[in-house]
Scaffold this motif. Structure first.
Motif, PDB file in Angstrom:
ATOM      1  N   TRP A 119      -3.205   3.875  -2.624  1.00  0.00           N
ATOM      2  CA  TRP A 119      -3.008   2.993  -4.327  1.00  0.00           C
ATOM      3  C   TRP A 119      -2.375   1.392  -3.247  1.00  0.00           C
ATOM      4  O   TRP A 119      -1.478   1.507  -2.117  1.00  0.00           O
ATOM      5  CB  TRP A 119      -1.448   3.371  -5.054  1.00  0.00           C
ATOM      6  N   LEU A 120      -3.195   0.231  -4.090  1.00  0.00           N
ATOM      7  CA  LEU A 120      -2.997  -0.972  -3.250  1.00  0.00           C
ATOM      8  C   LEU A 120      -2.205  -1.221  -4.795  1.00  0.00           C
ATOM      9  O   LEU A 120      -2.798  -0.851  -5.956  1.00  0.00           O
ATOM     10  CB  LEU A 120      -4.024  -1.674  -2.861  1.00  0.00           C
ATOM     11  N   ILE A 121      -0.730  -1.893  -5.058  1.00  0.00           N
ATOM     12  CA  ILE A 121       0.017  -1.869  -6.312  1.00  0.00           C
ATOM     13  C   ILE A 121       0.513  -3.471  -5.786  1.00  0.00           C
ATOM     14  O   ILE A 121       1.111  -4.211  -4.707  1.00  0.00           O
ATOM     15  CB  ILE A 121       0.715  -1.489  -6.520  1.00  0.00           C
ATOM     16  N   ILE A 170       0.971  -1.069   0.445  1.00  0.00           N
ATOM     17  CA  ILE A 170      -0.452  -0.166  -0.164  1.00  0.00           C
ATOM     18  C   ILE A 170       1.210   1.203  -0.143  1.00  0.00           C
ATOM     19  O   ILE A 170       1.780   1.684   0.391  1.00  0.00           O
ATOM     20  CB  ILE A 170      -0.542   0.211   1.104  1.00  0.00           C
ATOM     21  N   ILE A 171       0.507   1.991  -0.911  1.00  0.00           N
ATOM     22  CA  ILE A 171       1.813   3.638  -1.044  1.00  0.00           C
ATOM     23  C   ILE A 171       0.614   4.874  -1.057  1.00  0.00           C
ATOM     24  O   ILE A 171      -0.188   4.612  -1.560  1.00  0.00           O
ATOM     25  CB  ILE A 171       2.589   3.367  -2.679  1.00  0.00           C
ATOM     26  N   TRP A 172       1.318   5.786  -0.446  1.00  0.00           N
ATOM     27  CA  TRP A 172       1.140   6.851  -1.207  1.00  0.00           C
ATOM     28  C   TRP A 172       1.458   7.056  -2.601  1.00  0.00           C
ATOM     29  O   TRP A 172       3.037   7.158  -2.418  1.00  0.00           O
ATOM     30  CB  TRP A 172       1.389   7.928   0.231  1.00  0.00           C
ATOM     31  N   ASN A 201      -7.747   3.129  -4.516  1.00  0.00           N
ATOM     32  CA  ASN A 201      -6.277   3.192  -6.108  1.00  0.00           C
ATOM     33  C   ASN A 201      -5.863   0.990  -6.016  1.00  0.00           C
ATOM     34  O   ASN A 201      -5.543   1.096  -5.460  1.00  0.00           O
ATOM     35  CB  ASN A 201      -5.675   4.151  -6.556  1.00  0.00           C
ATOM     36  N   ARG A 202      -5.779   0.917  -7.344  1.00  0.00           N
ATOM     37  CA  ARG A 202      -4.883  -0.361  -7.396  1.00  0.00           C
ATOM     38  C   ARG A 202      -4.194   0.092  -8.554  1.00  0.00           C
ATOM     39  O   ARG A 202      -4.549   0.553  -9.705  1.00  0.00           O
ATOM     40  CB  ARG A 202      -5.858  -1.376  -7.838  1.00  0.00           C
ATOM     41  N   ALA A 203      -2.934  -0.565  -8.537  1.00  0.00           N
ATOM     42  CA  ALA A 203      -2.004  -1.369  -9.980  1.00  0.00           C
ATOM     43  C   ALA A 203      -1.039  -1.961 -10.266  1.00  0.00           C
ATOM     44  O   ALA A 203      -0.789  -2.339  -9.078  1.00  0.00           O
ATOM     45  CB  ALA A 203      -1.484   0.106  -9.748  1.00  0.00           C
ATOM     46  N   ALA A 204      -0.908  -2.627 -11.259  1.00  0.00           N
ATOM     47  CA  ALA A 204       0.258  -3.519 -11.272  1.00  0.00           C
ATOM     48  C   ALA A 204       1.802  -2.346 -11.322  1.00  0.00           C
ATOM     49  O   ALA A 204       1.442  -0.930 -12.486  1.00  0.00           O
ATOM     50  CB  ALA A 204       0.126  -4.136 -12.289  1.00  0.00           C
TER      51      ALA A 204
END
Length: 226
Positions: free
Chosen positions: A154-156, A146-148, A189-192
């Motif tokens: 965001w969950l990445i 989990i990042i800012w 939010n989420r991403a790879a």
């Protein structure tokens, strides 16, 4: 120096107050969720990579995704080991414990990509390697960060190889739902993040609202085989 102090020092002059307030609120939310502890008891056995929830065997996210896209015959133990070592190097780096002199030259470029991403976007890492589960749907898994990032949570998921167009979105959607059930907090939010072997990276947001539907369909299909 704290994460907030480091972040504030990296912000352009005139933007510090609003940026730091946003990060502080996010940090408080994530810490509060983790201080409460997981709401679901999850156990994981590295070999043979199995989960149990409330003492019951539970399919893992990566196993479920094979119903959408079977593993490539070209994906070998070498690729699997490389991914494991890249993840470990990134985790050690986030904890400040990487000795660059000992890094395998195959792993180093992937780590440099992670460092470049964090530096270029003033990323603050809020959580590392979290196990999550869903009692409602019946799955478990582990995601990376989990990042800012760019003023939002965001969950990445970190990738040492090119993310699959078929499964990367459903994968992060499962982690998003699992995190909500396990820690009681929705990460919007989420991403790879593909950490490439040339030291560059590719950040791919996942915004398809049907991603979790596809994941759940694969889960139902897998359970139907039992």
């Amino acid at each position: 120096m704290s994460a907030l102090d480091t972040f504030e020092a990296s912000c352009p002059r005139g933007t510090q107050v609003s940026a730091v307030h946003g990060l502080a609120a996010a940090l408080v939310s994530v810490r509060a969720a983790h201080d409460r502890g997981p709401l679901i008891p999850i156990e994981f056995e590295p070999l043979p990579h199995t989960y149990s929830v409330n003492g019951e065997p539970t399919p893992g996210v990566t196993t479920i995704l094979q119903e959408i896209e079977p593993p490539s015959p070209y994906f070998t133990d070498h690729h699997r080991d490389r991914g494991t070592f890249v993840h470990q190097a990134c985790e050690f780096d986030d904890d400040g414990g990487v000795d660059d002199a000992t890094l395998d030259p195959v792993i180093r470029p992937h780590l440099e990509a992670w460092r470049r991403f964090k530096k270029e976007h003033r990323v603050v890492v809020l959580a590392i390697e979290l196990m999550v589960a869903s009692l409602i749907h019946g799955f478990a898994g582990r995601f990376d960060r989990i990042i800012w990032f760019e003023g939002a949570l965001w969950l990445i998921d970190l990738k040492s190889g090119q993310p699959s167009k078929l499964t990367a979105g459903p994968q992060t959607s499962a982690y998003q739902v699992g995190y909500l059930e396990t820690f009681g907090l929705w990460i919007p939010n989420r991403a790879a993040l593909w950490l490439k072997r040339d030291g560059t990276y590719a950040f791919t947001p996942h915004r398809d609202e049907n991603d979790f539907t596809r994941f759940n369909q694969a889960l139902v299909q897998l359970k139907g085989k039992a």
